[in-house]
Design an enzyme around this catalytic site. Structure first.
Site, mmCIF file in Angstrom:
data_model
loop_
_atom_site.group_PDB
_atom_site.id
_atom_site.type_symbol
_atom_site.label_atom_id
_atom_site.label_comp_id
_atom_site.label_asym_id
_atom_site.label_seq_id
_atom_site.Cartn_x
_atom_site.Cartn_y
_atom_site.Cartn_z
ATOM 1 N N CYS A 96 0.845 -1.200 0.062
ATOM 2 C CA CYS A 96 0.140 0.101 -0.057
ATOM 3 C C CYS A 96 0.851 1.512 0.084
ATOM 4 O O CYS A 96 0.225 2.254 -0.190
ATOM 5 C CB CYS A 96 -1.015 -0.003 1.187
ATOM 6 S SG CYS A 96 -1.885 -1.533 1.245
ATOM 7 N N ARG A 240 -20.330 8.701 -3.762
ATOM 8 C CA ARG A 240 -21.942 8.802 -3.958
ATOM 9 C C ARG A 240 -22.528 9.148 -2.362
ATOM 10 O O ARG A 240 -21.811 8.903 -1.604
ATOM 11 C CB ARG A 240 -22.390 7.210 -4.128
ATOM 12 C CG ARG A 240 -22.180 6.237 -3.262
ATOM 13 C CD ARG A 240 -22.147 4.746 -3.771
ATOM 14 N NE ARG A 240 -21.158 4.469 -4.738
ATOM 15 C CZ ARG A 240 -21.202 3.678 -5.587
ATOM 16 N NH1 ARG A 240 -21.977 2.432 -5.337
ATOM 17 N NH2 ARG A 240 -19.788 3.579 -6.431
ATOM 18 N N THR A 242 -24.176 8.933 0.853
ATOM 19 C CA THR A 242 -24.199 7.817 1.855
ATOM 20 C C THR A 242 -24.727 8.538 2.974
ATOM 21 O O THR A 242 -24.296 9.660 3.740
ATOM 22 C CB THR A 242 -22.766 7.453 2.075
ATOM 23 O OG1 THR A 242 -22.235 6.718 0.949
ATOM 24 C CG2 THR A 242 -22.590 6.337 3.134
ATOM 25 N N CYS A 393 -0.463 2.870 6.317
ATOM 26 C CA CYS A 393 -0.390 1.331 6.800
ATOM 27 C C CYS A 393 0.071 0.422 5.765
ATOM 28 O O CYS A 393 -0.333 0.636 4.446
ATOM 29 C CB CYS A 393 -1.538 0.941 7.620
ATOM 30 S SG CYS A 393 -2.985 0.624 6.721
#
Length: 411
Positions: A96, A240, A242, A393
């Site tokens: 990542c 979107r 939410t 992380c």
């Protein structure tokens, strides 16, 4: 404090761009990560007004083996971006934090004498294979035939025997994070991202991806063919509307846990690129100065806390304090994970992921680090802030952080 710290003098990110982040199975789902990488590689050079022949190093990263020619990803991105054939290419991987590691490696090369490095990170989550690793010698009669989903299995760490969601649930228990708090953070991230998209906050960093062919004299052409009959893609697809009630109704992935599909990062495809060189050689104000990096290891079962010690090491060695940092962009792998980091460092929400994050935008593994940095750099310039930190992380138990500076800051 344990870890690796690197400081850089006279290193700048000249320009950086990315494709839209597009949902799993969407318009980019059939595009090789190499071709997505070529797209952003060509575009970042064009936007910077720099001839490809000026590049003397190519660094590229991608996590999944998402095409049969995946081994050639760094080399082909460089060649088809127009970089001179004599310029070498290097593959970089830190899961990542691959996007950060690309910048770290490039800065080190510039420090050692390189003039200009092209950094490209590209990830096709949609093209992660259904893989088999034990059948090269054939199938035994009546034996077990084992094919697994690489995308799903890659989320599992066999050392602690946990998937990434479970490590975030561990952090929720350690830091006393309730399901309500985690869902509320996720809701805020979605709403911030949707508003940022409406405001055009990412317009400068996104390049439109359309159907096209990449020519290279003397070699086979390659190119982009979008899925679902799409003609072009120009904005992130996942943000979107939410609301908290909708998030609350979702079931936790693990019984007793707080993480759900709604408060974990979206799975998307995308690519990003940056040009790194000597700040003193820049003919116009660069996007950002790259000052330092820090990378640390943490317990795999609490891998999501990695950004906290990485940021602490970065600040300790650079001589700065948390109060000196105008913005933080910390990757949102899971809501509990980023909340745990914020609590550990006592970060206030007004400086953290103010445009939303990967919960709403998505997390194409290798490319996320570059997005965090370019988004951070543009915020610093827009709000006349001097310093920013981007961090993430890393699966397996690591954390990485980069310190950048606004080159046009006015005190």
């Amino acid at each position: 404090m344990n870890g690796q710290y690197s400081a850089f003098a006279d290193v700048a990110i000249f320009e950086a761009v990315r494709t839209p982040w597009v949902d799993l199975g969407g318009a980019l789902s059939q595009v090789s990560p190499i071709d997505l990488g070529i797209k952003v590689g060509r575009e970042v050079l064009a936007r910077a007004g720099i001839e490809p022949q000026a590049v003397d190093s190519v660094l590229a990263g991608s996590m999944a083996q998402a095409s049969f020619d995946a081994y050639l990803l760094p080399r082909h991105i460089g060649l088809y971006s127009g970089v001179a054939q004599a310029v070498p290419a290097l593959g970089v991987q830190r899961i990542c934090a691959t996007g950060f590691e690309l910048l770290r490696q490039a800065a080190g090369q510039v420090r050692d004498g390189a003039q200009l490095a092209l950094c490209v990170a590209s990830e096709s989550m949609s093209r992660n294979p259904i893989a088999a690793y034990t059948h090269r010698g054939g199938f035994r009669l009546g034996g077990e035939v084992q094919f697994k989903d690489f995308l799903w299995e890659a989320l599992y760490d066999p050392a602690p025997g946990l998937d990434m969601i479970a490590t975030a649930d561990n952090l929720a228990r350690r830091y006393g994070l309730s399901r309500e708090a985690v869902d509320r953070y996720a809701c805020d991230s979605h709403q911030r991202a949707l508003q940022a998209q409406r405001d055009g906050a990412w317009a400068q960093e996104i390049v439109t991806v359309d159907n096209q062919v990449f020519e290279l004299e003397g070699y086979q052409p390659r190119g982009i063919s979008l899925a679902r009959r799409a003609c072009a893609v120009s904005e992130d697809s996942h943000p979107r509307p939410t609301d908290l009630a909708s998030l609350t109704r979702l079931h936790a992935v693990h019984p007793g846990g707080v993480q759900t599909a709604g408060n974990s990062c979206a799975v998307v495809d995308g690519a990003a690129a940056a040009l790194v060189g000597r700040a003193s050689a820049c003919t116009r104000a660069p996007l950002a100065r790259l000052l330092a990096s820090a990378v640390v290891g943490v317990a795999p079962e609490f891998m999501g806390i990695g950004p906290a010690p990485a940021i602490r090491l970065l600040l300790q060695r650079s001589g700065l304090n948390l109060a000196d940092i105008g913005r933080f962009e910390i990757n949102e792998a899971q809501a509990a994970q980023v909340l745990a980091v914020a609590r550990e460092l006592e970060l206030d929400s007004s400086r953290l992921n103010v445009l939303g994050g990967s919960l709403a935008l998505g997390h194409p593994l290798a490319a996320t680090g570059l997005r965090l940095v370019m988004t951070l750099a543009r915020q610093l310039r827009q709000h006349n802030l001097r310093y920013g930190i981007a961090a993430a992380c890393v699966g397996g138990g690591q954390g990485m952080a980069l310190l950048i500076e606004n080159p046009v800051f006015r005190a």
